[in-house]
Design a protein around this motif. Structure first.
Motif, PDB file in Angstrom:
ATOM      1  N   THR A  89     -31.029 -18.488 -23.990  1.00 16.23           N
ATOM      2  CA  THR A  89     -30.331 -18.826 -25.232  1.00 16.23           C
ATOM      3  C   THR A  89     -28.844 -18.454 -25.224  1.00 16.23           C
ATOM      4  N   GLY A  90     -28.529 -17.296 -24.685  1.00 20.96           N
ATOM      5  CA  GLY A  90     -27.163 -16.794 -24.769  1.00 20.96           C
ATOM      6  C   GLY A  90     -26.134 -17.707 -24.125  1.00 20.96           C
ATOM      7  N   VAL A  91     -26.497 -18.347 -23.025  1.00 21.55           N
ATOM      8  CA  VAL A  91     -25.572 -19.289 -22.391  1.00 21.55           C
ATOM      9  C   VAL A  91     -25.778 -20.697 -22.945  1.00 21.55           C
ATOM     10  N   ILE A 280     -15.772 -21.014  -7.053  1.00 24.25           N
ATOM     11  CA  ILE A 280     -16.055 -20.092  -8.160  1.00 24.25           C
ATOM     12  C   ILE A 280     -15.413 -18.739  -7.821  1.00 24.25           C
ATOM     13  N   ASP A 281     -14.526 -18.258  -8.688  1.00 31.24           N
ATOM     14  CA  ASP A 281     -13.817 -17.000  -8.422  1.00 31.24           C
ATOM     15  C   ASP A 281     -14.583 -15.784  -8.936  1.00 31.24           C
ATOM     16  N   VAL A 282     -15.396 -15.987  -9.968  1.00 30.56           N
ATOM     17  CA  VAL A 282     -16.122 -14.862 -10.557  1.00 30.56           C
ATOM     18  C   VAL A 282     -17.352 -15.433 -11.271  1.00 30.56           C
ATOM     19  N   ALA A 283     -18.484 -14.715 -11.161  1.00 32.22           N
ATOM     20  CA  ALA A 283     -19.708 -15.229 -11.785  1.00 32.22           C
ATOM     21  C   ALA A 283     -20.473 -14.118 -12.491  1.00 32.22           C
ATOM     22  N   GLU A 284     -21.146 -14.532 -13.557  1.00 31.00           N
ATOM     23  CA  GLU A 284     -22.009 -13.630 -14.331  1.00 31.00           C
ATOM     24  C   GLU A 284     -23.410 -14.238 -14.387  1.00 31.00           C
ATOM     25  N   PRO A 285     -24.156 -14.176 -13.267  1.00 32.61           N
ATOM     26  CA  PRO A 285     -25.544 -14.652 -13.335  1.00 32.61           C
ATOM     27  C   PRO A 285     -26.414 -13.677 -14.122  1.00 32.61           C
ATOM     28  N   TYR A 286     -27.510 -14.172 -14.627  1.00 31.52           N
ATOM     29  CA  TYR A 286     -28.394 -13.394 -15.505  1.00 31.52           C
ATOM     30  C   TYR A 286     -29.116 -12.314 -14.714  1.00 31.52           C
ATOM     31  N   ASP A 287     -29.055 -11.083 -15.192  1.00 36.53           N
ATOM     32  CA  ASP A 287     -29.613  -9.950 -14.446  1.00 36.53           C
ATOM     33  C   ASP A 287     -30.453  -9.011 -15.317  1.00 36.53           C
ATOM     34  N   PRO A 288     -31.510  -9.548 -15.968  1.00 34.91           N
ATOM     35  CA  PRO A 288     -32.369  -8.644 -16.732  1.00 34.91           C
ATOM     36  C   PRO A 288     -33.110  -7.665 -15.808  1.00 34.91           C
ATOM     37  N   GLY A 330     -23.200  -6.470 -16.506  1.00 34.55           N
ATOM     38  CA  GLY A 330     -24.414  -7.265 -16.702  1.00 34.55           C
ATOM     39  C   GLY A 330     -25.383  -6.672 -17.706  1.00 34.55           C
ATOM     40  N   LEU A 331     -26.556  -7.239 -17.741  1.00 34.89           N
ATOM     41  CA  LEU A 331     -27.598  -6.770 -18.642  1.00 34.89           C
ATOM     42  C   LEU A 331     -28.091  -5.383 -18.221  1.00 34.89           C
ATOM     43  N   LEU A 332     -28.080  -5.151 -16.904  1.00 33.18           N
ATOM     44  CA  LEU A 332     -28.551  -3.862 -16.383  1.00 33.18           C
ATOM     45  C   LEU A 332     -27.679  -2.715 -16.873  1.00 33.18           C
ATOM     46  N   GLY A 333     -26.379  -2.992 -17.050  1.00 33.78           N
ATOM     47  CA  GLY A 333     -25.466  -1.930 -17.437  1.00 33.78           C
ATOM     48  C   GLY A 333     -25.013  -1.997 -18.884  1.00 33.78           C
ATOM     49  N   VAL A 334     -24.625  -3.198 -19.323  1.00 36.21           N
ATOM     50  CA  VAL A 334     -24.094  -3.317 -20.692  1.00 36.21           C
ATOM     51  C   VAL A 334     -25.229  -3.282 -21.702  1.00 36.21           C
ATOM     52  N   GLY A 335     -26.388  -3.836 -21.318  1.00 36.45           N
ATOM     53  CA  GLY A 335     -27.543  -3.847 -22.210  1.00 36.45           C
ATOM     54  C   GLY A 335     -28.070  -5.251 -22.379  1.00 36.45           C
ATOM     55  N   ASN A 336     -29.244  -5.356 -23.010  1.00 37.39           N
ATOM     56  CA  ASN A 336     -29.879  -6.663 -23.066  1.00 37.39           C
ATOM     57  C   ASN A 336     -30.421  -7.032 -24.443  1.00 37.39           C
ATOM     58  N   PRO A 337     -29.525  -7.199 -25.431  1.00 37.77           N
ATOM     59  CA  PRO A 337     -29.965  -7.854 -26.668  1.00 37.77           C
ATOM     60  C   PRO A 337     -30.011  -9.359 -26.371  1.00 37.77           C
ATOM     61  N   ILE A 338     -31.169  -9.873 -26.063  1.00 34.11           N
ATOM     62  CA  ILE A 338     -31.388 -11.107 -25.299  1.00 34.11           C
ATOM     63  C   ILE A 338     -30.297 -12.176 -25.445  1.00 34.11           C
ATOM     64  N   ALA A 339     -30.232 -12.843 -26.607  1.00 31.52           N
ATOM     65  CA  ALA A 339     -29.261 -13.934 -26.743  1.00 31.52           C
ATOM     66  C   ALA A 339     -27.834 -13.401 -26.695  1.00 31.52           C
ATOM     67  N   ALA A 340     -27.606 -12.262 -27.335  1.00 38.50           N
ATOM     68  CA  ALA A 340     -26.253 -11.694 -27.370  1.00 38.50           C
ATOM     69  C   ALA A 340     -25.791 -11.291 -25.973  1.00 38.50           C
ATOM     70  N   ALA A 341     -26.742 -10.908 -25.114  1.00 39.70           N
ATOM     71  CA  ALA A 341     -26.396 -10.490 -23.753  1.00 39.70           C
ATOM     72  C   ALA A 341     -25.939 -11.690 -22.923  1.00 39.70           C
ATOM     73  N   GLY A 342     -26.628 -12.827 -23.091  1.00 43.47           N
ATOM     74  CA  GLY A 342     -26.223 -14.036 -22.371  1.00 43.47           C
ATOM     75  C   GLY A 342     -24.828 -14.461 -22.791  1.00 43.47           C
ATOM     76  N   LEU A 343     -24.546 -14.393 -24.087  1.00 42.85           N
ATOM     77  CA  LEU A 343     -23.227 -14.803 -24.574  1.00 42.85           C
ATOM     78  C   LEU A 343     -22.161 -13.771 -24.180  1.00 42.85           C
ATOM     79  N   GLN A 372     -24.436 -17.704 -16.336  1.00 43.28           N
ATOM     80  CA  GLN A 372     -25.752 -18.360 -16.293  1.00 43.28           C
ATOM     81  C   GLN A 372     -26.775 -17.474 -16.966  1.00 43.28           C
ATOM     82  N   ALA A 373     -27.720 -18.098 -17.636  1.00 43.33           N
ATOM     83  CA  ALA A 373     -28.847 -17.340 -18.177  1.00 43.33           C
ATOM     84  C   ALA A 373     -30.143 -18.051 -17.816  1.00 43.33           C
ATOM     85  N   TRP A 374     -31.204 -17.282 -17.880  1.00 41.50           N
ATOM     86  CA  TRP A 374     -32.529 -17.749 -17.462  1.00 41.50           C
ATOM     87  C   TRP A 374     -33.471 -17.474 -18.606  1.00 41.50           C
ATOM     88  N   GLY A 375     -34.492 -18.300 -18.777  1.00 38.94           N
ATOM     89  CA  GLY A 375     -35.349 -17.967 -19.905  1.00 38.94           C
ATOM     90  C   GLY A 375     -36.632 -18.745 -20.020  1.00 38.94           C
TER      91      GLY A 375
END
Lengths: 388, 157, 173
Positions: A89-91, A280-288, A330-343, A372-375
């Motif tokens: 959802t977040g992405v 691609i210079d920088v990427a934020e793939p989904y990392d729950p 990422g989600l591992l460090g910043v946290g994982n409020p699901i949709a908010a984490a993707g955004l 990118q997000a996965w879900g």
């Protein structure tokens, strides 16, 4: 390009991510939305439409929470849509915002994502079990961690990847998050810490996993004409892709996310990207989970199948490496409020491309980034490509 | 295989279950202050938007119309007006109630919004739209910072 | 966060703030009971489990033998047009040793869980189930396993009519 209009991101906002915040979901949505509007130098009255992304109602414990959150997202008497594709959802939310503006229907769209997972008590894990098939899966006593454990194990088996190769992702991301002012779990840890952490469902251990969190994030999207009026440094949404695979998840080979590749190819085609690792210079793939970053790097065609762990070991994915991955933490460090984490990931790419990421800024003047997000239940991918 | 006449799922092959989950909700920044005023001072407060000149009851942290942050709170009093009401004869499970219950949307003078609450100390036939009602609070030692700290509203004398 | 933003909103609470009542909260347990209709394909599947058989549905266009069965082929988007029994043996596609119960509480004895590709179904057609009568250290990818059924009088038409899958001993030629 099929008459599509160009869409720019001109502001981003984020609340703290924490295990439990006092604010209600509405209030969190407001804080992130207001911050994004302030950052864009715009007001609520400038927004012609609103898209809200938020994951299952079972977390906040409010049925129809799209409606519940609407006023906090600034949707009062505006065209408003809630979107939901599980963890994706977040992405997907800014993609939905993108088509609002790209279609020419609106000149602006406020994009908001929120999650308040602490409402589900004592732990949101039990709410997760209700996502499984009630007849074939729930009677077995399914736990959400199982599906990740099964996928991770299959991925490790297929490529001969060891736990320590995967643990490096957790070490990197939690380390990166130390520089993120909103982070819940920034920490300096070692591969041994990960390998010695509590076994949840082998091969998943405690430090392989992102936490559950409360938080919200937001973006302001505008058309090209408006962007020129409000900012000198817009970030453009140049690629959009999304895809779902078979919902019979036990009928797929879990070692590779074909649906992510499908979504990535759609986004790359739109952005004119032919060689993703170079362009691609920088990427934020989904990392729950830590292995998920590797799994998704491969699905995003940022490296060959089975090679992501090697690149991680070589330091390629560090902030100062050739291909920085999850510089936010990422989600591992910043946290994982699901949709908010993707955004949050899309916010990070926005800040990285504008050179505003502070201590987290990657070197080399990045011009093109991806989130990118996965879900859903193991089969949904959403991809966004941003350019400055 | 037409099953369209079956309205009871028990009559087809089915699987019974529930969606067990317990919830604990924080009241939020505005909610916590609102309910503390009720609990500690027996006051019903509203939050005022200086830009739109609206007083929201219950109070909110932000104005939904202009997105201003609402810092100024005002006491709207404990007397309200019945905006609309219903008389419930069955409970949430569809069972007949021994005594009908009156639920009303109660608005406060000069304020936007209002509270949904019970009307007590009267009978359904005596309740009218537009009638004035007063909040009846539980004794202060029983209050928990909850909407039920107000027992009900009763017709004003 | 953008370096331009100096103030990050959000007031973090500790779990003790809740437990000790320092922060007022409302608690709720929604009462919702369900009776999920098994539907046509899974209804048949459950009936067959009661007879200790596993049934798949087939698509004549792509030739797939699908389990769990469905009444439409999601790839060809046409109705499935046949039923076929598959074996109650298969191979372990992937597995996990779970110390977590459904409610995330910790288990002393782990649940052994696997995706099992069933013999007689199309390649990769797995179902999720538990493993039993096996040491957690001895489980392997590709291991042959067989369903262990509950006795006839205990079978009710449920996925748990199969107690678990256990390793098949290699027969000596």
């Amino acid at each position: 390009m099929f008459g599509k209009k160009r869409v720019a991101i001109v502001g981003a906002g984020l609340t703290l991510f924490r295990r439990r915040l006092k604010e209600t979901g509405k209030e969190l949505s407001y804080e992130a939305s207001k911050m994004a509007l302030d950052a864009a130098g715009m007001e609520l009255g400038d927004m012609q439409s609103v898209v809200m992304g938020t994951a299952p109602d079972a977390f906040d414990g409010v049925h129809m929470k799209g409606e519940y959150l609407a006023d906090g997202a600034g949707a009062y008497r505006k065209p408003y849509t809630r979107v939901f594709v599980g963890g994706g959802t977040g992405v997907f939310t800014p993609l939905a915002g993108w088509w609002h503006v790209a279609s020419g229907q609106f000149d602006s769209c406020l994009v908001v994502a929120e999650e308040k997972m602490s409402s589900c008590y004592p732990h949101p894990q039990f709410a997760f079990t209700t996502i499984f098939d009630p007849i074939l899966e729930r009677p077995l006593g399914m736990n959400l961690i199982w599906i990740f454990a099964l996928e991770m194990h299959r991925y490790m088996h297929k490529h001969g990847i060891k736990k320590e190769d995967i643990a490096r992702v957790s070490v990197k991301n939690k380390g990166n998050a130390l520089d993120h002012p909103c982070a819940q779990l920034g920490a300096k840890i070692t591969v041994e810490d990960v390998l010695n952490s509590e076994i949840m469902a082998w091969p998943v251990q405690r430090l392989d996993v992102s936490p559950t969190s409360d938080g919200a994030s937001a973006l302001v999207l505008v058309s090209e004409d408006v962007a020129k009026e409000v900012t000198d440094n817009p970030v453009w949404i140049d690629g959009a892709g999304w895809c779902i695979d078979s919902t019979h998840w036990t009928n797929r080979d879990l070692y590779y996310p074909d649906y992510v590749e499908c979504a990535a190819r759609m986004a790359y085609k739109m952005a004119g990207i032919k060689n993703p690792p170079k362009e691609i210079d920088v990427a934020e793939p989904y990392d729950p989970f830590d292995y998920k970053e590797l799994h998704h790097m491969e699905g995003l065609l940022l490296c060959k199948k089975g090679e992501a762990a090697k690149l991680t070991a070589e330091g390629v994915t560090q902030r100062d490496g050739d291909l920085p991955i999850n510089p936010s933490g990422g989600l591992l460090g910043v946290g994982n409020p699901i949709a908010a984490a993707g955004l949050m990931k899309v916010c990070e790419i926005f800040w990285q491309l504008r050179g505003e990421a502070g201590k987290r800024q990657i070197p080399g003047d990045p011009r093109t980034g991806l989130a990118q997000a996965w879900g859903d239940l193991m089969q949904y991918g959403s991809v966004i490509v941003l350019r400055r | 295989m037409s099953l369209d006449k079956i309205t009871n799922p028990m009559h087809v092959r089915h699987w019974l279950g529930d969606m067990e989950a317990d919830y604990i909700y924080t009241l939020g920044v505005a909610g916590e202050r609102f309910f503390k005023e009720i609990k500690e001072n027996g006051k019903i407060m509203g939050a005022k938007c200086p830009r739109c000149n609206i007083i929201y009851v219950p109070p909110r942290m932000y104005c939904e119309k202009c997105f201003a942050k609402l810092e100024g709170w005002v006491d709207v009093g404990t007397r309200g007006v019945v905006h609309t009401f219903t008389v419930a004869k069955i409970d949430v499970d569809g069972k007949k109630l021994q005594k009908p219950e009156i639920y009303a949307l109660i608005k406060f003078e000069g304020a936007c919004g209002g509270l949904i609450h019970k009307i007590g100390e009267t009978t359904p036939e005596k309740v009218k739209i537009g009638m004035k009602v007063d909040a009846v609070f539980k004794p202060s030692f029983e209050r928990k910072a909850s909407i039920n700290d107000i027992k009900h509203f009763k017709p004003a004398e | 966060m953008s370096e331009k933003i100096k103030n990050y909103r959000g007031e973090a609470l500790k779990s003790a703030d809740i437990k000790e009542g320092r922060v007022p909260t409302e608690k709720c347990r929604p009462k919702a009971k369900f009776a999920w209709s098994a539907g046509i394909a899974i209804g048949r599947f459950l009936e067959e489990l009661k007879k200790a058989k596993i049934i798949a549905s087939t698509c004549s266009k792509c030739g797939r033998i699908m389990v769990p069965p469905r009444i439409y082929c999601e790839n060809c988007f046409k109705p499935t047009d046949g039923w076929k029994y598959v074996k109650d043996t298969g191979t372990i596609n992937t597995y996990s040793v779970s110390y977590l119960a459904a409610d995330a509480t910790r288990l002393k004895e782990p649940i052994l869980v696997a995706i099992i590709d069933l013999d007689g179904a199309s390649e990769g057609m797995g179902i999720i189930h538990k493993l039993g009568e096996v040491d957690k250290e001895k489980i392997e990818f590709g291991m042959k396993v067989r369903a262990v059924w509950k006795p006839k009088e205990e079978r009710v038409g449920s996925i748990t009519d199969i107690k678990y899958f256990k390793p098949v001993k290699e027969e000596t030629p």
